[in-house]
Design a protein around this motif. Structure first.
Motif, PDB file in Angstrom:
ATOM      1  N   ALA A   1       8.035   7.586  -0.124  1.00 30.04           N
ATOM      2  CA  ALA A   1       8.767   7.562   1.152  1.00 30.04           C
ATOM      3  C   ALA A   1      10.104   6.844   0.948  1.00 30.04           C
ATOM      4  CB  ALA A   1       7.939   6.843   2.215  1.00 30.04           C
TER       5      ALA A   1
ATOM      6  N   VAL B   1      13.667   5.745   2.457  1.00 33.00           N
ATOM      7  CA  VAL B   1      14.474   5.522   3.663  1.00 33.00           C
ATOM      8  C   VAL B   1      15.930   5.855   3.360  1.00 33.00           C
ATOM      9  CG1 VAL B   1      15.352   3.738   5.254  1.00 33.00           C
ATOM     10  CG2 VAL B   1      12.962   3.664   4.467  1.00 33.00           C
TER      11      VAL B   1
ATOM     12  N   ARG C   1       8.251   4.189  14.554  1.00 35.39           N
ATOM     13  CA  ARG C   1       7.757   3.797  13.223  1.00 35.39           C
ATOM     14  C   ARG C   1       6.404   4.428  12.927  1.00 35.39           C
ATOM     15  NH1 ARG C   1      10.424  -1.327  14.413  1.00 35.39           N
ATOM     16  NH2 ARG C   1       8.565  -2.325  15.241  1.00 35.39           N
TER      17      ARG C   1
ATOM     18  N   GLN D   1       5.635   7.056   9.940  1.00 34.54           N
ATOM     19  CA  GLN D   1       4.613   6.772   8.921  1.00 34.54           C
ATOM     20  C   GLN D   1       3.585   7.911   8.866  1.00 34.54           C
ATOM     21  OE1 GLN D   1       2.682   2.949   9.241  1.00 34.54           O
ATOM     22  NE2 GLN D   1       1.913   3.094   7.147  1.00 34.54           N
TER      23      GLN D   1
ATOM     24  N   ALA E   1       5.187  10.858   7.111  1.00 30.07           N
ATOM     25  CA  ALA E   1       5.329  10.623   5.670  1.00 30.07           C
ATOM     26  C   ALA E   1       3.969  10.748   4.981  1.00 30.07           C
ATOM     27  CB  ALA E   1       5.933   9.246   5.419  1.00 30.07           C
TER      28      ALA E   1
ATOM     29  N   TYR F   1       8.152  13.778  -2.653  1.00 29.00           N
ATOM     30  CA  TYR F   1       8.775  12.702  -1.872  1.00 29.00           C
ATOM     31  C   TYR F   1       9.389  13.254  -0.594  1.00 29.00           C
ATOM     32  CZ  TYR F   1      13.681  13.779  -3.113  1.00 29.00           C
ATOM     33  OH  TYR F   1      14.914  14.364  -3.236  1.00 29.00           O
TER      34      TYR F   1
ATOM     35  N   LEU G   1      13.196   9.512   5.070  1.00 27.23           N
ATOM     36  CA  LEU G   1      13.087   9.014   6.432  1.00 27.23           C
ATOM     37  C   LEU G   1      14.480   8.542   6.835  1.00 27.23           C
ATOM     38  CD1 LEU G   1       9.946   6.834   5.682  1.00 27.23           C
ATOM     39  CD2 LEU G   1       9.953   9.114   6.703  1.00 27.23           C
TER      40      LEU G   1
ATOM     41  N   TYR H   1       8.982  -1.762   7.954  1.00 30.72           N
ATOM     42  CA  TYR H   1       8.962  -0.599   7.063  1.00 30.72           C
ATOM     43  C   TYR H   1       8.442  -0.972   5.676  1.00 30.72           C
ATOM     44  CZ  TYR H   1      11.396   2.024  10.639  1.00 30.72           C
ATOM     45  OH  TYR H   1      11.707   2.670  11.807  1.00 30.72           O
TER      46      TYR H   1
ATOM     47  N   THR I   1       7.197   1.734   3.240  1.00 30.94           N
ATOM     48  CA  THR I   1       8.070   2.691   2.554  1.00 30.94           C
ATOM     49  C   THR I   1       8.288   2.226   1.107  1.00 30.94           C
ATOM     50  OG1 THR I   1      10.094   1.569   3.264  1.00 30.94           O
ATOM     51  CG2 THR I   1       9.263   3.311   4.694  1.00 30.94           C
ATOM     52  N   ASP I   2       8.840   3.115   0.271  1.00 31.80           N
ATOM     53  CA  ASP I   2       8.929   2.809  -1.154  1.00 31.80           C
ATOM     54  C   ASP I   2      10.317   2.436  -1.624  1.00 31.80           C
ATOM     55  OD1 ASP I   2       6.137   3.544  -2.062  1.00 31.80           O
ATOM     56  OD2 ASP I   2       6.739   5.389  -1.046  1.00 31.80           O
TER      57      ASP I   2
END
Ligand code: ADP
Length: 210
Positions: A10, A12, A99, A103, A106, A113, A116, A129, A132-133
């Motif tokens: 994920a 951003v 949010r 999520q 995702a 991938y 967001l 967040y 997220t990655d």
């Protein structure tokens, strides 16, 4: 042959107003990458009949609803303009739901991938967040941002300055970045930059699955 993914990486995408987030995410969309947009989700959440809209009606009064049971967005904007407490009350209703929806989308993604698009990422609580990655910041020099904002939205310089002043600073956003696109240059430089990041995210995603 279909591949089973544990979960999508994920990523951003954020940046100030008129920094080029939409232009950048459109480039990823063209490569087939799903993009989930916090602003679009916020609009879905205030569609007639949605629970968030009922809460907004209860918190701000029926004057902010249209005759067909939707949100009068112009009135709402006027209502919260310059009124921090009202803006925070609205955000307390909408942001947790945005949010949660981001999520869920995702998590439901069956590709390596997804992106967001979260304009107010730097303004959100740090833990909001943490699922997220990675964070990609679209960055431009302030003067360029101002000029693009005025041109895109037909704003006066005063209004554009105010819009910028209401947001996190460049430095605050850059402090959160894993990757940065410098979008000060020509728009036709973007496809190559996007393609390079696409390759990087695919590689990171394959490590996530390994
Ligand atoms: P955001 O989604 O961050 O608000 P946009 O993607 O809408 O920003 O970009 C703001 C404006 O600047 C748009 O009119 C867009 O076409 C233009 N723009 C974006 N990137 C560039 C660039 N590199 N050069 C010139 N104009 C750009």
């Amino acid at each position: 042959m279909p591949t089973a993914f544990n979960r999508s990486l994920a990523v951003v995408v954020t940046g100030g107003i008129a920094s080029g987030k939409t232009t950048v995410t459109n480039g990823f969309l063209e490569l087939g990458v799903p993009v989930f947009d916090a602003d679009a989700i916020a609009r879905e959440l205030v569609a007639p009949g949605q629970p968030a809209l009922a809460e907004i009606g209860a918190a701000f009064g029926p004057d902010l609803l249209t005759s067909d049971g939707g949100l009068d967005r112009r009135r709402m904007r006027e209502h919260i303009f310059g009124d921090d407490a009202a803006r925070r009350r609205l955000e307390a209703i909408l942001h947790p739901r945005v949010r949660e929806a981001l999520q869920a989308r995702a998590r439901a993604c069956a590709v390596p991938y997804c992106l967001l698009a979260i304009p107010l990422f730097a303004e959100s609580p740090r833990t909001a967040y943490d699922w997220t990655d990675r964070v990609l910041v679209v960055d431009v020099a302030r003067a360029v941002q101002l000029a693009r904002l005025m041109q895109r939205d037909g704003m006066t310089e005063d209004d554009a300055q105010r819009a910028l002043a209401a947001q996190a600073t460049r430095a605050q956003r850059l402090a959160l970045a894993d990757d940065v696109i410098d979008n000060t240059g020509a728009i036709d430089a973007l496809p190559r930059i996007v393609a390079r990041l696409h390759a990087r995210y695919l590689a990171l995603a394959s490590r996530l699955r390994a």
